[in-house]
Design a protein around this motif. Structure first.
Motif, short mmCIF file in Angstrom:
data_model
loop_
_atom_site.label_atom_id
_atom_site.label_comp_id
_atom_site.label_asym_id
_atom_site.label_seq_id
_atom_site.Cartn_x
_atom_site.Cartn_y
_atom_site.Cartn_z
N THR A 157 0.81 -1.22 0.00
CA THR A 157 0.00 0.00 0.00
C THR A 157 0.85 1.28 0.00
OG1 THR A 157 -0.14 0.09 2.42
CG2 THR A 157 -1.84 -1.19 1.27
N PHE A 158 2.16 1.12 0.05
CA PHE A 158 3.03 2.29 0.16
C PHE A 158 2.94 3.19 -1.07
CE2 PHE A 158 7.15 4.53 -0.03
CZ PHE A 158 7.05 5.22 1.16
N ASP A 159 2.92 2.62 -2.27
CA ASP A 159 2.82 3.44 -3.48
C ASP A 159 1.52 4.23 -3.50
OD1 ASP A 159 5.30 2.69 -4.41
OD2 ASP A 159 4.51 1.00 -5.59
N ASP A 160 0.42 3.60 -3.06
CA ASP A 160 -0.86 4.32 -2.98
C ASP A 160 -0.76 5.48 -1.99
OD1 ASP A 160 -1.99 2.57 -4.80
OD2 ASP A 160 -2.80 1.24 -3.24
N PHE A 161 -0.11 5.23 -0.87
CA PHE A 161 0.07 6.27 0.14
C PHE A 161 0.86 7.44 -0.43
CE2 PHE A 161 3.01 8.04 3.32
CZ PHE A 161 2.10 8.66 4.15
N MET A 162 1.94 7.15 -1.16
CA MET A 162 2.77 8.20 -1.74
C MET A 162 2.00 8.99 -2.80
SD MET A 162 5.52 8.33 -0.06
CE MET A 162 6.54 9.37 -1.07
N ASP A 163 1.16 8.31 -3.60
CA ASP A 163 0.34 9.00 -4.60
C ASP A 163 -0.66 9.93 -3.92
OD1 ASP A 163 1.65 7.68 -6.63
OD2 ASP A 163 0.10 6.13 -6.87
N LYS A 164 -1.27 9.47 -2.85
CA LYS A 164 -2.24 10.29 -2.12
C LYS A 164 -1.53 11.49 -1.47
CE LYS A 164 -6.28 8.52 -0.46
NZ LYS A 164 -7.40 8.92 -0.93
N LEU A 165 -0.36 11.27 -0.93
CA LEU A 165 0.42 12.35 -0.32
C LEU A 165 0.80 13.39 -1.37
CD1 LEU A 165 1.82 13.48 2.19
CD2 LEU A 165 3.79 12.05 1.64
N ALA A 166 1.19 12.96 -2.55
CA ALA A 166 1.53 13.89 -3.63
C ALA A 166 0.32 14.73 -4.03
CB ALA A 166 2.09 13.13 -4.83
N ALA A 167 -0.85 14.09 -4.08
CA ALA A 167 -2.08 14.82 -4.43
C ALA A 167 -2.42 15.86 -3.37
CB ALA A 167 -3.24 13.83 -4.60
N ILE A 168 -2.25 15.52 -2.11
CA ILE A 168 -2.51 16.45 -1.02
C ILE A 168 -1.55 17.63 -1.10
CG2 ILE A 168 -2.37 16.75 1.49
CD1 ILE A 168 -3.39 13.82 1.71
N ARG A 169 -0.28 17.36 -1.35
CA ARG A 169 0.70 18.44 -1.48
C ARG A 169 0.39 19.35 -2.66
NH1 ARG A 169 6.24 15.07 -0.25
NH2 ARG A 169 6.02 15.06 2.01
N LYS A 170 0.00 18.74 -3.79
CA LYS A 170 -0.33 19.53 -4.97
C LYS A 170 -1.52 20.43 -4.70
CE LYS A 170 -1.21 19.00 -9.90
NZ LYS A 170 -1.37 18.05 -11.00
N GLU A 171 -2.52 19.89 -4.03
CA GLU A 171 -3.71 20.68 -3.67
C GLU A 171 -3.35 21.80 -2.71
OE1 GLU A 171 -7.61 19.82 -1.01
OE2 GLU A 171 -7.23 18.37 -2.60
N SER A 172 -2.51 21.49 -1.75
CA SER A 172 -2.06 22.49 -0.78
C SER A 172 -1.29 23.59 -1.45
CB SER A 172 -1.22 21.82 0.31
OG SER A 172 -0.73 22.78 1.21
N ASN A 173 -0.38 23.25 -2.36
CA ASN A 173 0.40 24.26 -3.07
C ASN A 173 -0.49 25.13 -3.95
OD1 ASN A 173 2.79 23.46 -1.92
ND2 ASN A 173 3.35 22.09 -3.60
N ALA A 174 -1.52 24.54 -4.55
CA ALA A 174 -2.44 25.31 -5.39
C ALA A 174 -3.20 26.32 -4.54
CB ALA A 174 -3.41 24.37 -6.11
N THR A 175 -3.55 25.94 -3.32
CA THR A 175 -4.27 26.84 -2.41
C THR A 175 -3.37 27.99 -2.00
OG1 THR A 175 -5.52 24.95 -1.57
CG2 THR A 175 -5.53 26.95 -0.24
N ILE A 176 -2.09 27.71 -1.77
CA ILE A 176 -1.15 28.74 -1.36
C ILE A 176 -0.91 29.74 -2.49
CG2 ILE A 176 1.28 29.16 -0.74
CD1 ILE A 176 1.17 26.49 0.80
N ASP A 177 -0.84 29.26 -3.73
CA ASP A 177 -0.57 30.11 -4.88
C ASP A 177 -1.73 31.04 -5.22
OD1 ASP A 177 1.95 29.03 -5.15
OD2 ASP A 177 1.33 27.51 -6.62
N GLU A 178 -2.91 30.74 -4.73
CA GLU A 178 -4.09 31.57 -5.07
C GLU A 178 -4.10 32.87 -4.34
OE1 GLU A 178 -7.45 29.05 -4.29
OE2 GLU A 178 -7.12 27.92 -6.11
#
Length: 101
Positions: A80-101
């Motif tokens: 399940t580690f790869d799934d965890f890393m994919d989910k973490l990347a998506a959370i970071r991407k969403e967080s960065n998009a919120t910061i850039d707004e």
């Protein structure tokens, strides 16, 4: 014994430190005064302590684990580690998009 002194020229003064002994730092108005003060400070430091030589067995060092290294690879066999890393990347991407707004 001989010691190296590192001298820095500042705006209004000179700072001298004994290389390898971070506790021996002095300030003075001239370079010569800085060297003299560094020598005195070094002599005072050496009067209250001494250098000793120790031996370290390299084999003992290689067997010691650092705190971080004992956790290296603990997820290597986790399916399940790869799934965890994919989910973490998506959370970071969403967080960065919120910061850039």
């Amino acid at each position: 014994m001989q010691y190296q002194i590192f001298i820095q020229s500042q705006k209004d003064n000179f700072i001298a430190s004994v290389v390898g002994l971070p506790n021996v730092i002095v300030e003075a108005n001239t370079e010569e005064e800085a060297i003299s003060k560094a020598k005195s400070a070094l002599q005072a430091q050496l009067a209250t302590g001494k250098f000793v030589t120790i031996e370290v067995n390299p084999q003992e060092i290689s067997h010691q684990e650092t705190t971080q290294m004992k956790y290296a690879g603990i997820f290597a066999d986790d399916p399940t580690f790869d799934d965890f890393m994919d989910k973490l990347a998506a959370i970071r991407k969403e967080s960065n998009a919120t910061i850039d707004e």
